[in-house]
Design an enzyme around this catalytic site. Structure first.
Site, PDB file in Angstrom:
ATOM      1  N   LYS B 124       0.982  -1.207  -0.035  1.00 33.08           N
ATOM      2  CA  LYS B 124      -0.031   0.068   0.070  1.00 33.08           C
ATOM      3  C   LYS B 124       0.802   1.377  -0.040  1.00 33.08           C
ATOM      4  CE  LYS B 124      -4.112  -1.416  -0.085  1.00 33.08           C
ATOM      5  NZ  LYS B 124      -5.020  -1.299  -1.063  1.00 33.08           N
ATOM      6  N   GLU B 146     -10.309   6.199   2.757  1.00 31.81           N
ATOM      7  CA  GLU B 146     -11.039   4.896   3.179  1.00 31.81           C
ATOM      8  C   GLU B 146      -9.995   3.728   3.457  1.00 31.81           C
ATOM      9  OE1 GLU B 146     -10.132   5.465   0.057  1.00 31.81           O
ATOM     10  OE2 GLU B 146      -9.786   3.393  -0.498  1.00 31.81           O
ATOM     11  N   SER B 413       1.810  -9.658  -0.927  1.00 40.34           N
ATOM     12  CA  SER B 413       1.509  -8.172  -0.939  1.00 40.34           C
ATOM     13  C   SER B 413       1.538  -7.589   0.523  1.00 40.34           C
ATOM     14  CB  SER B 413      -0.055  -8.038  -1.724  1.00 40.34           C
ATOM     15  OG  SER B 413      -0.909  -8.660  -0.867  1.00 40.34           O
TER      16      SER B 413
END
Lengths: 271, 431
Positions: B124, B146, B413
């Protein structure tokens, strides 16, 4: 001539602005919202906006979000909303009805079929929150072919250069979203409205309805004076919501909403 | 597109010298018939994407598009991003040959792209780093975002702390409950976390609430979207920032094996880690791309998050894409054990890649993901996030049927520390 144009022309001749109340379809149930819709012209509605419940109303505040949830829980569908308009039209051939909502239910129904069915049901215009001019080609040809007005929205933060683009080919009326925000929150001041309206008038001769944040009869009267119409939504729904017991309508529901609507109408008519 | 063109392109790539600098995918030359040239000028990938937002938001997305195009063309912006990628995020991330996992499954050679080693523990931060530099260039002083699993929220709160910006994170109330450690991290980082009770209290509702905040605070606020979805330019921009994953992977596998991989696998919620891995390989037809959606209790159980497998085209959150919805166009609630995959939509570029057949999309259930979570922990000593455990579960299905000279790369990830409570609960262990 379209019902919307006929109504605004008649009001102009009378020398007053319009009141446009809003109700959420199926809130809190089909029967109550049908009776509310049917009673609105008698209580002073000049045009009527019907909210089509959607699961993700991202431009709406808590009041309308709750109304949409109640409507969906009561079984609202786009098809059912058109049925409400058909029944309304059996009694009222003149009061313009505008559906307001989000694109996905219409996209799911199929834009061409929807425009045909909406016009046949007696709908006069559509306000689709998440369909800006840039994407309007999805629906506009079918709407035009069926005599439906797609009501264009104008926001306070639109640069001057954007206004002619947004309003080119507009029909019916223009909906001025008077605040940058969601429904039922802040209220625009008379000064803010006074600055905004000339920018729109310079670009379009269509009537301008002012909405978002109109809570009192005085504010509605001021908006209908500066513009051509005042839209009242969250204030009426908050009243409706206050009369519910466990999300069910009570004897107080219709009288409370209609009394408030009459107070708004008197103020707008007094000018 | 001709097979000849594909072969020529493949050859050209294979003789490129490895380049050690970190690049965004936009630097790659775009060919007129490349699959990498989207979106078009309307922000569309085929029929998907677009800018379906309220009129109040149009000036904002247009400003953002212009600001991003200017930044993309400015070498100083890339240098700044490279600097933060290297010295703050910790890039490049390693490509790990998972030998014990490969032996255990038997069949393909499996590599893991170690995005879980980035600062804050997931991919991220790649996107967040790019967007925060853009927000600063645009003079914005307040950030809203969000979050689902909380990984994007933590990444956003992190860079806001780094640059001293006000930060508000919207998180579904259900997710606040099941991701408590991340909520506490965000608080420590100085962010305000606003629980969202509307709707199902998960990621889509947090997205609605962040959009409401943005529209009400247009003058100073930047909406930092966490995945390759939303109105144009977000899908393109987030993909470009995440493409560093695929660009590095390509160089690393060429160095390690001297050839391109056979299969790339990545888990998909909104699809940003998958898009970041896939995009630099879109024009390499020999590389199979597999996106793994969360099937929840099963693709046909009615409790799933598999938007491509079980959804249809619709419009939500500013873009047209595959959506889980009922027959009347009402958005369905997604279900997954993994909060990060619990979204009823998917990035529009994935919808397009599915329709043109360039990428495949499959489903993996909660139970299969839990099994994969434990397998990786025990064979490689790596606790994966439940999100990428879905990807691994699919690798477990395909690797045994492949040969040892075939290469599968899984995008790892995120790390799984945040998920140990959920996993313990499912395994019947009281912590």
């Amino acid at each position: 001539m379209s019902r919307i144009k006929a109504r605004f022309d008649a009001l102009k001749a009378e020398g007053r602005g319009a009141l446009i109340p809003y109700l959420q379809a199926y809130d809190p149930d089909l029967e109550t919202s049908q009776r509310l819709l049917d009673s609105m012209p008698g209580a002073g509605a000049d045009l009527i906006e019907i909210g089509v419940p959607f699961s993700d109303p991202s431009a709406d505040g808590p009041t309308i979000q709750a109304a949409a949830r109640r409507g969906l829980k009561a079984g609202a569908t786009l098809c059912g909303v058109l049925g409400m308009v058909r029944r309304f039209r059996e009694k009222d051939r003149e009061t313009p009805v505008i559906l307001m909502g989000y694109l996905n239910p219409i996209d799911s129904y199929g834009p061409a079929q929807f425009c045909k069915d909406a016009a046949a049901s007696g709908v006069d215009g559509l306000i689709i929150v998440d369909l800006p001019k840039e994407e309007a080609d999805l629906l506009e040809p079918d709407a035009t072919a069926n005599g439906l007005d797609i009501i264009r929205l104008v926001a306070p933060n639109a640069p001057d250069a954007r206004l002619p683009y947004v309003l080119q080919g507009a029909s019916g009326f223009i909906y001025y979203v008077s605040i940058t925000g969601i429904t039922g929150t802040r209220t625009a001041s008379t000064e803010e409205l006074g600055r905004a309206l000339p920018r729109i008038r310079a670009v379009s001769a269509l009537p301008v309805a002012i909405g978002f944040g109109i809570r009192t009869p005085e504010q509605a009267a001021a908006a209908a004076r500066v513009g051509d119409a005042a839209v009242v939504a969250s204030a009426l729904i908050a009243t409706l919501s206050d009369t519910l017991v466990e999300d069910r309508a009570t004897e107080a529901t219709l009288p409370a909403v209609l009394a408030q609507l009459s107070a708004f109408a008197s103020a707008v008519r007094a000018g | 597109m001709s097979a000849l063109w594909y072969r020529r392109n493949l050859l050209a790539v294979s003789i490129l010298a490895p380049d050690r600098t970190i690049k965004m995918s936009s630097e790659a030359p775009s060919r007129p018939n490349s699959l990498r040239s989207g979106p078009d000028e309307r922000g569309r990938f085929g029929t998907f994407g677009g800018q379906f937002v309220a009129e109040t938001l149009m000036p904002l997305v247009q400003d953002l598009t212009a600001a991003y195009q200017a930044a993309k063309a400015d070498p100083a912006f890339r240098e700044e991003l490279d600097y933060y990628f290297r010295d703050y995020v910790g890039r490049p991330s390693p490509l790990w040959h998972a030998r014990r996992l490969s032996e255990t499954l038997g069949g393909a050679r499996i590599y893991l792209k170690r995005e879980e080693l980035n600062h804050t523990g997931s991919h991220k931060l790649n996107n967040v780093m790019g967007q925060i530099l853009l927000a600063r260039r645009m003079g914005k002083t307040r950030i809203v975002a969000e979050t689902g699993a909380g990984q994007h929220g933590v990444a956003t709160a992190t860079v806001c702390a780094l640059f001293g910006l006000k930060c508000t994170i919207y998180m579904g109330a259900v997710d606040v409950e099941r991701q408590k450690p991340n909520v506490f991290r965000m608080h420590l980082l100085g962010a305000e976390v606003r629980p969202v009770t509307a709707g199902s209290g998960t990621l889509k509702d947090a997205m609605n609430e962040a959009m409401r905040d943005w529209v009400a605070n247009v003058h100073d606020t930047y909406f930092l979207v966490g995945t390759v979805a939303g109105p144009h330019p977000y899908p393109e921009m987030v993909r470009d920032f995440q493409s560093v994953i695929g660009i590095e992977t390509r160089e690393q596998i060429m160095q390690a094996e001297g050839r391109l991989p056979d299969v790339l696998v990545a888990a998909i919620g909104g699809g940003s880690n998958a898009m970041g891995l896939f995009h630099p390989f879109l024009d390499d037809p020999t590389v199979r791309l597999i996106g793994v959606e969360a099937a929840g209790h099963g693709l046909d159980s009615g409790f799933t998050a598999a938007s491509i497998s079980r959804g249809r085209s619709g419009v939500l959150h500013g873009n047209r894409t595959y959506l889980l919805q009922d027959g009347d166009g009402q958005i369905a609630e997604a279900h997954s054990i993994s909060a990060g995959l619990d979204y009823p939509g998917i990035g529009p570029e994935h919808s397009w890649l599915n329709d043109i057949g360039r990428a495949e999309y499959v489903g993996v259930t909660d139970t299969e993901a839990l099994e994969a979570f434990q397998l990786l922990t025990r064979t490689e000593g790596i606790i994966p996030a439940l999100e990428c455990a879905h990807g691994l579960a699919h690798v477990m299905k395909i690797a045994p049927g492949m040969t040892p000279d075939q290469i599968v790369i899984l995008n790892l990830s995120g790390r799984g520390d945040k998920d140990i409570f959920t996993v313990a609960d499912r395994l019947g262990v009281a912590l």
